[in-house]
Design a protein around this motif. Structure first.
Motif, PDB file in Angstrom:
ATOM      1  N   THR A 133       0.835  -1.200   0.000  1.00  0.00           N
ATOM      2  CA  THR A 133       0.000   0.000   0.000  1.00  0.00           C
ATOM      3  C   THR A 133       0.871   1.251   0.000  1.00  0.00           C
ATOM      4  N   ALA A 134       0.242   2.365  -0.314  1.00  0.00           N
ATOM      5  CA  ALA A 134       0.953   3.644  -0.279  1.00  0.00           C
ATOM      6  C   ALA A 134       1.507   3.902   1.121  1.00  0.00           C
ATOM      7  N   LEU A 135       0.689   3.643   2.140  1.00  0.00           N
ATOM      8  CA  LEU A 135       1.118   3.872   3.522  1.00  0.00           C
ATOM      9  C   LEU A 135       2.309   2.989   3.892  1.00  0.00           C
ATOM     10  N   ASP A 136       2.249   1.727   3.528  1.00  0.00           N
ATOM     11  CA  ASP A 136       3.334   0.815   3.882  1.00  0.00           C
ATOM     12  C   ASP A 136       4.634   1.174   3.171  1.00  0.00           C
ATOM     13  N   ASP A 172      -1.730  -0.393  -8.455  1.00  0.00           N
ATOM     14  CA  ASP A 172      -3.062  -0.098  -8.987  1.00  0.00           C
ATOM     15  C   ASP A 172      -3.292   1.393  -9.203  1.00  0.00           C
ATOM     16  N   LEU A 173      -2.332   2.215  -8.810  1.00  0.00           N
ATOM     17  CA  LEU A 173      -2.481   3.659  -8.935  1.00  0.00           C
ATOM     18  C   LEU A 173      -1.927   4.156 -10.262  1.00  0.00           C
ATOM     19  N   ARG A 222       4.503   7.856  -8.657  1.00  0.00           N
ATOM     20  CA  ARG A 222       5.659   8.718  -8.486  1.00  0.00           C
ATOM     21  C   ARG A 222       5.499   9.588  -7.236  1.00  0.00           C
ATOM     22  N   SER A 223       4.278   9.979  -6.927  1.00  0.00           N
ATOM     23  CA  SER A 223       4.027  10.761  -5.711  1.00  0.00           C
ATOM     24  C   SER A 223       4.353   9.947  -4.460  1.00  0.00           C
ATOM     25  N   ILE A 224       4.063   8.630  -4.496  1.00  0.00           N
ATOM     26  CA  ILE A 224       4.453   7.763  -3.376  1.00  0.00           C
ATOM     27  C   ILE A 224       5.970   7.777  -3.230  1.00  0.00           C
ATOM     28  N   GLU A 225       6.661   7.717  -4.346  1.00  0.00           N
ATOM     29  CA  GLU A 225       8.122   7.747  -4.302  1.00  0.00           C
ATOM     30  C   GLU A 225       8.606   9.060  -3.674  1.00  0.00           C
TER      31      GLU A 225
END
Length: 257
Positions: free
Chosen positions: A103-106, A155-156, A162-165
């Motif tokens: 997940t994004a959070l993880d 899935d995003l 890239r924003s997660i990165e």
């Protein structure tokens, strides 16, 4: 209006006479670079100009042949690569380095574990890293992804991955952030998203960006350095360098080489 430096120590990042030779070929030649604290400073130039080599020198992925590198006024020329991030300079790579099945959070919590010196093996249990949730959520909110915290990264859309990165990179608490082609391979909508994000996160940080999309550079950069054949060809605002005849010639020449 951003405060402009009066003394050398007010520069976040500097190089003095930086050179790099590969088997007699001078890829970087006597580069004196000064990055103002709080600026978005772009490195541009035609293919083969030395932009990526400059990034590799700054982060010690390659060893300089001569010259010095200073971070926040301190000489880091001989600082080991592993210590550069600890001193506040972090590089984000062209290819996204997130965990697609998480997940994004993880993903952000993984980065926080590294910064806090915690073993990644602890990640096997959610309870073991629950104390990182608030900090991770704050970072996701900073990049506009708070609502996506439980979504699987793969899935995003590309721009959100890239924003997660970016969020994971910010988890390292950088003062100087080096961005290597952050909009590469993106459509117009994602490019605009990332450009706005870079502008937003620059409020608290100094950003050095290598980017081929000159529209992005024109919209977000405070200062631009143009490299050609490993040397500085021009410096100034985007408007100034875009009107420089030598810069135009270098780009046209590269296109027809």
């Amino acid at each position: 209006m951003k405060c402009r430096p009066n003394q050398p120590s007010d520069y976040a990042l500097e190089t003095r006479g930086l050179c790099k030779e590969f088997l007699g070929f001078r890829a970087i030649c006597d580069v004196n670079l000064r990055i103002r604290r709080g600026d978005i400073h772009a490195l541009i130039g035609p293919n083969g100009a030395g932009k990526t080599t400059m990034f590799n020198l700054l982060t010690k992925f390659v060893t300089r042949s001569s010259g010095d590198i200073l971070l926040n006024g301190a000489d880091i020329t001989h600082t080991p690569p592993a210590s550069i991030a600890e001193r506040g300079m972090v590089r984000s790579f062209q290819i996204s380095a997130i965990f697609p099945e998480m997940t994004a959070l993880d993903n952000v919590k993984i980065a926080l574990q590294k910064r806090h010196g915690l073993s990644r093996r602890l990640f096997g249990g959610a309870k073991a890293t629950r104390h990182l949730d608030d900090e991770a959520m704050a970072l996701l909110a900073e990049v506009g992804l708070a609502a996506c915290k439980d979504l699987i990264a793969k899935d995003l859309p590309h721009g959100q991955r890239r924003s997660i990165e970016f969020a994971a990179t910010l988890a390292m608490d950088p003062h100087v952030l080096l961005l290597d082609e952050p909009t590469q391979g993106m459509g117009i909508e994602d490019v605009d998203l990332i450009a706005r994000l870079i502008k937003k996160i620059s409020a608290k940080r100094t950003i050095v960006i290598v980017e081929h999309n000159l529209k992005v550079i024109a919209n977000i950069s405070d200062r631009v350095t143009v490299l050609a054949r490993g040397a500085i060809l021009a410096e100034g605002s985007y408007d100034e360098v875009s009107k420089n005849a030598a810069v135009t010639s270098a780009y046209i020449g590269a296109a027809h080489a």
